[in-house]
Scaffold this motif. Structure first.
Motif, PDB file in Angstrom:
ATOM      1  N   ARG A 271      78.271  -3.092   7.462  1.00 37.59           N
ATOM      2  CA  ARG A 271      77.980  -1.781   6.883  1.00 37.59           C
ATOM      3  C   ARG A 271      78.847  -1.500   5.655  1.00 37.59           C
ATOM      4  N   GLU A 295      72.106  -1.839  17.419  1.00 39.58           N
ATOM      5  CA  GLU A 295      72.284  -1.123  16.152  1.00 39.58           C
ATOM      6  C   GLU A 295      72.423  -2.086  14.979  1.00 39.58           C
ATOM      7  N   GLU A 299      70.006  -2.172  11.676  1.00 41.40           N
ATOM      8  CA  GLU A 299      70.561  -2.154  10.324  1.00 41.40           C
ATOM      9  C   GLU A 299      70.092  -3.366   9.532  1.00 41.40           C
TER      10      GLU A 299
END
Length: 384
Positions: A271, A295, A299
């Motif tokens: 991220r 998650e 992403e």
């Protein structure tokens, strides 16, 4: 009468010309001068596998990515200044004093220096702030732990109260608390400096003083000047200044390796790299994390979508649908892909109808699902 006056004048002259006995001279104490301490550490000093050497000359690209802060164009790691304060309270208002300021910096690429400025009484604050200001002029980037919210605003107030001009706001601010949260919060949770020390660096402070007791130590020290009490506070502050470059080195090492034994850290690195537009690094981290974390799969699929790598995005969305991960998100993404990219509205309708039926079994009604279902149903009926 004249004779008496003349004799008095002669006696007065004689008294003035006679040598005076030596007077005891006092040696006035220096008032208003703060206490100064200096410690030097070799770059080989390490904790948890991280040494002071790791943060000596940080990669500007990685440091900017970690802190999400633009660095000076002529960035130089030797102009990084680590700073931490010990205060008389937890407020940044005018009634709170920073009675102890600790700073740390690398000197001549050979050692790490910790300096401490301590007010031993209230009248020493102007000297402390002036001496600190002289040191600040040698650096352009400030590294703190929660300093943006506390240490820097507090010192700014104290400079204003003492009618001194501060350059703290002009320095680039790197707050390691926010960096630690971005990188480790998903795995570790609490990102206090103490928890970071224990978890990442293996540092324990068995004889440390709780932060809540530090203000009372100062108040008592002003009254009795008992060195034992204040030495504990000085040691506490010194460890804070020493831990920050060790922690920064550990975080930069995690980003530089772009691989971790913890999928949560890989996900966080991915991220951070996405925010910094380091696409290849981001993909590598997210791919590793996607084997364990839903998650991360979400992403990574979003990244593939932005890159128009539809086959890879579809595979991830389908795997999430089959594993019942991500709620309704993967269904909607697949429906949009089938309808707008592949031009297959019937296929999109069947997928959303399947989702709607599953939700109905659980007594759940989703307005977005209903809206997409009825709109796609018209296309499906028209094709039929």
């Amino acid at each position: 009468m004249i004779r008496n006056l003349k004799s008095k004048l002669d006696a007065l002259r004689a008294e003035q010309q006679a040598p005076k006995p030596p007077q005891p001279q006092s040696c006035p104490e220096q008032e208003g001068i703060c206490r100064f301490e200096r410690f030097c550490y070799p770059l080989t000093k390490a904790a948890g596998g991280a040494s002071l050497q790791w943060a000596l000359d940080p990669d500007p690209q990685l440091l900017s990515c970690l802190t999400q802060t633009s660095l000076p164009p002529d960035f130089d790691g030797h102009r990084l200044l680590y700073l931490d304060t010990e205060t008389t309270g937890l407020s940044t208002g005018t009634g709170t004093l920073a009675f102890l300021v600790g700073i740390g910096y690398y000197e001549d690429s050979s050692q790490y220096v910790v300096e401490q400025y301590l007010m031993e009484d209230y009248d020493q604050e102007p000297d402390l702030l002036s001496r600190l200001l002289t040191t600040l002029k040698r650096f352009d980037t400030l590294v703190t732990y929660n300093g943006k919210s506390f240490d820097v605003p507090l010192l700014e107030v104290r400079y204003v109260m003492n009618r001194l001009h501060s350059q703290l706001r002009q320095m680039t601010q790197l707050d390691l608390l926010h960096a630690a949260r971005r990188l480790y919060k998903r795995r570790i949770g609490s990102c206090t400096l103490g928890n970071m020390e224990r978890t990442l660096l293996g540092i324990e402070r068995p004889d440390d003083i709780p932060g809540a007791e530090i203000p009372e130590c100062f108040f008592a020290y002003v009254k009795d000047h008992d060195p034992k009490r204040m030495n504990i506070v000085l040691k506490h502050n010194r460890q804070d200044i020493l831990s920050m470059p060790l922690l920064l080195g550990r975080m930069l090492h995690t980003l530089q390796c772009r691989a971790s034994e913890y999928p949560e850290d890989d996900y966080s690195c991915g991220r951070l790299f996405l925010r910094s537009h380091q696409w290849d690094w981001a993909e590598a981290c997210l791919r590793r994390a996607s084997s364990s974390l839903p998650e991360a799969r979400w992403e990574l699929a979003a990244y593939y979508k932005r890159q128009r790598r539809w086959d890879e995005a579809e595979a991830l969305w389908l795997s999430m649908v089959e594993a019942s991960e991500g709620g309704t998100g993967p269904y909607h993404e697949l429906a949009k892909y089938y309808e707008h990219v592949l031009r297959q509205p019937v296929r999109a309708y069947r997928l959303i109808a399947r989702l709607r039926a599953s939700l109905s079994k659980w007594g759940v009604r989703d307005q977005e699902v209903e809206k997409r279902y009825h709109r796609l149903k018209k296309y499906a009926q028209g094709d039929e």
